[in-house]
Design a protein around this motif. Structure first.
Motif, PDB file in Angstrom:
ATOM      1  N   PRO A  42     111.195  56.527  71.745  1.00 27.23           N
ATOM      2  CA  PRO A  42     109.945  56.891  72.428  1.00 27.23           C
ATOM      3  C   PRO A  42     109.309  58.168  71.908  1.00 27.23           C
ATOM      4  O   PRO A  42     108.074  58.262  71.837  1.00 27.23           O
ATOM      5  CB  PRO A  42     110.364  57.025  73.892  1.00 27.23           C
ATOM      6  CG  PRO A  42     111.846  57.207  73.858  1.00 27.23           C
ATOM      7  CD  PRO A  42     112.324  56.450  72.676  1.00 27.23           C
ATOM      8  N   GLU A  43     110.110  59.172  71.538  1.00 27.91           N
ATOM      9  CA  GLU A  43     109.498  60.412  71.044  1.00 27.91           C
ATOM     10  C   GLU A  43     108.780  60.196  69.718  1.00 27.91           C
ATOM     11  O   GLU A  43     107.758  60.840  69.429  1.00 27.91           O
ATOM     12  CB  GLU A  43     110.539  61.541  70.944  1.00 27.91           C
ATOM     13  CG  GLU A  43     111.583  61.395  69.853  1.00 27.91           C
ATOM     14  CD  GLU A  43     112.804  60.605  70.293  1.00 27.91           C
ATOM     15  OE1 GLU A  43     113.850  60.753  69.622  1.00 27.91           O
ATOM     16  OE2 GLU A  43     112.710  59.847  71.280  1.00 27.91           O
ATOM     17  N   ILE A  44     109.276  59.269  68.893  1.00 33.29           N
ATOM     18  CA  ILE A  44     108.593  58.960  67.629  1.00 33.29           C
ATOM     19  C   ILE A  44     107.315  58.179  67.907  1.00 33.29           C
ATOM     20  O   ILE A  44     106.258  58.466  67.326  1.00 33.29           O
ATOM     21  CB  ILE A  44     109.522  58.179  66.690  1.00 33.29           C
ATOM     22  CG1 ILE A  44     110.715  59.042  66.276  1.00 33.29           C
ATOM     23  CG2 ILE A  44     108.765  57.712  65.451  1.00 33.29           C
ATOM     24  CD1 ILE A  44     111.723  58.342  65.394  1.00 33.29           C
ATOM     25  N   GLN A  45     107.391  57.188  68.802  1.00 31.48           N
ATOM     26  CA  GLN A  45     106.188  56.431  69.126  1.00 31.48           C
ATOM     27  C   GLN A  45     105.117  57.335  69.739  1.00 31.48           C
ATOM     28  O   GLN A  45     103.932  57.203  69.428  1.00 31.48           O
ATOM     29  CB  GLN A  45     106.523  55.290  70.084  1.00 31.48           C
ATOM     30  CG  GLN A  45     105.327  54.400  70.409  1.00 31.48           C
ATOM     31  CD  GLN A  45     104.677  53.845  69.164  1.00 31.48           C
ATOM     32  OE1 GLN A  45     105.305  53.132  68.400  1.00 31.48           O
ATOM     33  NE2 GLN A  45     103.409  54.170  68.948  1.00 31.48           N
ATOM     34  N   VAL A  68     106.328  58.297  80.178  1.00 34.27           N
ATOM     35  CA  VAL A  68     107.581  58.349  79.429  1.00 34.27           C
ATOM     36  C   VAL A  68     108.280  59.697  79.490  1.00 34.27           C
ATOM     37  O   VAL A  68     109.507  59.770  79.629  1.00 34.27           O
ATOM     38  CB  VAL A  68     107.338  57.945  77.957  1.00 34.27           C
ATOM     39  CG1 VAL A  68     108.580  58.194  77.099  1.00 34.27           C
ATOM     40  CG2 VAL A  68     106.932  56.477  77.863  1.00 34.27           C
ATOM     41  N   ILE A  69     107.533  60.801  79.397  1.00 33.23           N
ATOM     42  CA  ILE A  69     108.229  62.078  79.188  1.00 33.23           C
ATOM     43  C   ILE A  69     109.139  62.507  80.344  1.00 33.23           C
ATOM     44  O   ILE A  69     110.107  63.229  80.099  1.00 33.23           O
ATOM     45  CB  ILE A  69     107.265  63.222  78.798  1.00 33.23           C
ATOM     46  CG1 ILE A  69     106.289  63.558  79.900  1.00 33.23           C
ATOM     47  CG2 ILE A  69     106.568  62.917  77.507  1.00 33.23           C
ATOM     48  CD1 ILE A  69     105.518  64.841  79.591  1.00 33.23           C
ATOM     49  N   PRO A  70     108.904  62.067  81.606  1.00 37.92           N
ATOM     50  CA  PRO A  70     109.896  62.450  82.625  1.00 37.92           C
ATOM     51  C   PRO A  70     111.297  61.906  82.333  1.00 37.92           C
ATOM     52  O   PRO A  70     112.285  62.456  82.808  1.00 37.92           O
ATOM     53  CB  PRO A  70     109.316  61.847  83.915  1.00 37.92           C
ATOM     54  CG  PRO A  70     107.847  61.775  83.673  1.00 37.92           C
ATOM     55  CD  PRO A  70     107.721  61.417  82.219  1.00 37.92           C
ATOM     56  N   LYS A  71     111.382  60.823  81.534  1.00 37.30           N
ATOM     57  CA  LYS A  71     112.679  60.226  81.234  1.00 37.30           C
ATOM     58  C   LYS A  71     113.302  60.778  79.948  1.00 37.30           C
ATOM     59  O   LYS A  71     114.484  60.545  79.688  1.00 37.30           O
ATOM     60  CB  LYS A  71     112.539  58.704  81.093  1.00 37.30           C
ATOM     61  CG  LYS A  71     112.403  57.975  82.421  1.00 37.30           C
ATOM     62  CD  LYS A  71     112.691  56.484  82.235  1.00 37.30           C
ATOM     63  CE  LYS A  71     114.136  56.223  81.848  1.00 37.30           C
ATOM     64  NZ  LYS A  71     114.451  54.761  81.752  1.00 37.30           N
ATOM     65  N   LEU A  72     112.518  61.473  79.136  1.00 35.83           N
ATOM     66  CA  LEU A  72     113.037  61.929  77.850  1.00 35.83           C
ATOM     67  C   LEU A  72     114.061  63.043  78.024  1.00 35.83           C
ATOM     68  O   LEU A  72     113.920  63.915  78.885  1.00 35.83           O
ATOM     69  CB  LEU A  72     111.898  62.433  76.965  1.00 35.83           C
ATOM     70  CG  LEU A  72     110.971  61.392  76.333  1.00 35.83           C
ATOM     71  CD1 LEU A  72     109.960  62.091  75.426  1.00 35.83           C
ATOM     72  CD2 LEU A  72     111.735  60.334  75.568  1.00 35.83           C
ATOM     73  N   LYS A  73     115.046  63.034  77.150  1.00 41.82           N
ATOM     74  CA  LYS A  73     116.030  64.108  77.133  1.00 41.82           C
ATOM     75  C   LYS A  73     115.377  65.383  76.599  1.00 41.82           C
ATOM     76  O   LYS A  73     114.374  65.343  75.893  1.00 41.82           O
ATOM     77  CB  LYS A  73     117.214  63.721  76.240  1.00 41.82           C
ATOM     78  CG  LYS A  73     117.983  62.515  76.741  1.00 41.82           C
ATOM     79  CD  LYS A  73     119.077  62.133  75.742  1.00 41.82           C
ATOM     80  CE  LYS A  73     119.824  60.883  76.200  1.00 41.82           C
ATOM     81  NZ  LYS A  73     120.843  60.459  75.206  1.00 41.82           N
ATOM     82  N   MET A  74     115.977  66.511  76.936  1.00 44.92           N
ATOM     83  CA  MET A  74     115.420  67.796  76.541  1.00 44.92           C
ATOM     84  C   MET A  74     115.233  67.891  75.029  1.00 44.92           C
ATOM     85  O   MET A  74     114.180  68.329  74.537  1.00 44.92           O
ATOM     86  CB  MET A  74     116.318  68.930  77.030  1.00 44.92           C
ATOM     87  CG  MET A  74     115.814  70.318  76.688  1.00 44.92           C
ATOM     88  SD  MET A  74     114.331  70.774  77.624  1.00 44.92           S
ATOM     89  CE  MET A  74     115.072  71.205  79.197  1.00 44.92           C
ATOM     90  N   ASP A  75     116.231  67.477  74.264  1.00 46.24           N
ATOM     91  CA  ASP A  75     116.138  67.568  72.803  1.00 46.24           C
ATOM     92  C   ASP A  75     114.992  66.720  72.264  1.00 46.24           C
ATOM     93  O   ASP A  75     114.332  67.111  71.298  1.00 46.24           O
ATOM     94  CB  ASP A  75     117.452  67.127  72.152  1.00 46.24           C
ATOM     95  CG  ASP A  75     118.559  68.152  72.309  1.00 46.24           C
ATOM     96  OD1 ASP A  75     118.260  69.304  72.696  1.00 46.24           O
ATOM     97  OD2 ASP A  75     119.726  67.814  72.037  1.00 46.24           O
TER      98      ASP A  75
END
Length: 210
Positions: free
Chosen positions: A143-146, A167-174
């Motif tokens: 997701p971070e690449i998309q 999406v970003i609430p689910k993304l890991k910190m890194d």
């Protein structure tokens, strides 16, 4: 006006699993697969492959599918065994004789075993780290690449910002930091998503300390 009747994710999986190349679902569908739910309607379906594999793709699809290179508002017939210049990275595909498009394939630039972000090729990841696989066995772009592809486009659409918020609430910190830093590398003078990402990073840090 081009008309789309996109394949389903499962239909893409069935088709591409027969082709001996690496592939990943991309676009809004990749984000929905990551979230585990359909968040909005999708006009088309995107697949990404490594540039080095495009002739293998063509040879497996050639008998049943028509393929066109999409470039600068034009569609150019991709003839059998024609090599593609590095400027071409978007292929539209439909069943032979059909009037509607089924899916599009984007080509990813690589160097050895590393994916290069075409808009800023200092942004990169190893190929093995650019995708995930769903519980149903569907490979999809991380997701971070998309979101980088969406945020880094010359045209930032409303649906791209909606995708970001979903999406970003689910993304890991890194992954949040990687997306923020990658956008900052492409846009050294600033990008409106960077402020939003910084707020999310601070919020996640704060919630961990509580």
């Amino acid at each position: 006006m081009e008309v789309w009747k996109p394949l389903t994710v499962n239909e893409v999986k069935e088709l591409f699993n027969k082709i001996p190349i690496n592939w990943w679902i991309a676009g809004g569908w990749a984000l929905d697969i990551y979230l585990g739910r359909k968040t909005r309607e999708h006009d088309d379906i995107d697949i990404v492959i490594l540039r080095e594999d495009y002739l293998i793709l063509q040879r497996y699809l050639y008998n049943n599918w028509e393929m066109y290179i999409a470039t600068k508002g034009q569609l150019i017939k991709w003839e059998k065994d024609d090599n593609l210049d590095s400027q071409y990275d978007n292929i539209w595909i439909k069943k032979k004789g059909s009037s509607t498009w089924d899916f599009q394939v984007m080509l990813l630039d690589t160097e050895d075993n590393v994916w290069l972000y075409k808009r800023k090729n200092t942004v990169r990841k190893t190929i093995k780290d650019i995708g995930y696989k769903s519980s149903m066995g569907v490979p999809y772009l991380r997701p971070e690449i998309q979101l980088l592809y969406k945020g880094g486009s010359s045209l930032l659409r409303d649906k791209d910002s909606i995708d970001l918020e979903n999406v970003i609430p689910k993304l890991k910190m890194d992954d949040l930091k990687w997306l923020r830093d990658s956008l900052a590398e492409q846009f050294p003078n600033g990008h409106r998503w960077i402020t939003y990402l910084n707020r999310m990073i601070i919020s996640k840090k704060t919630s961990k300390t509580l």
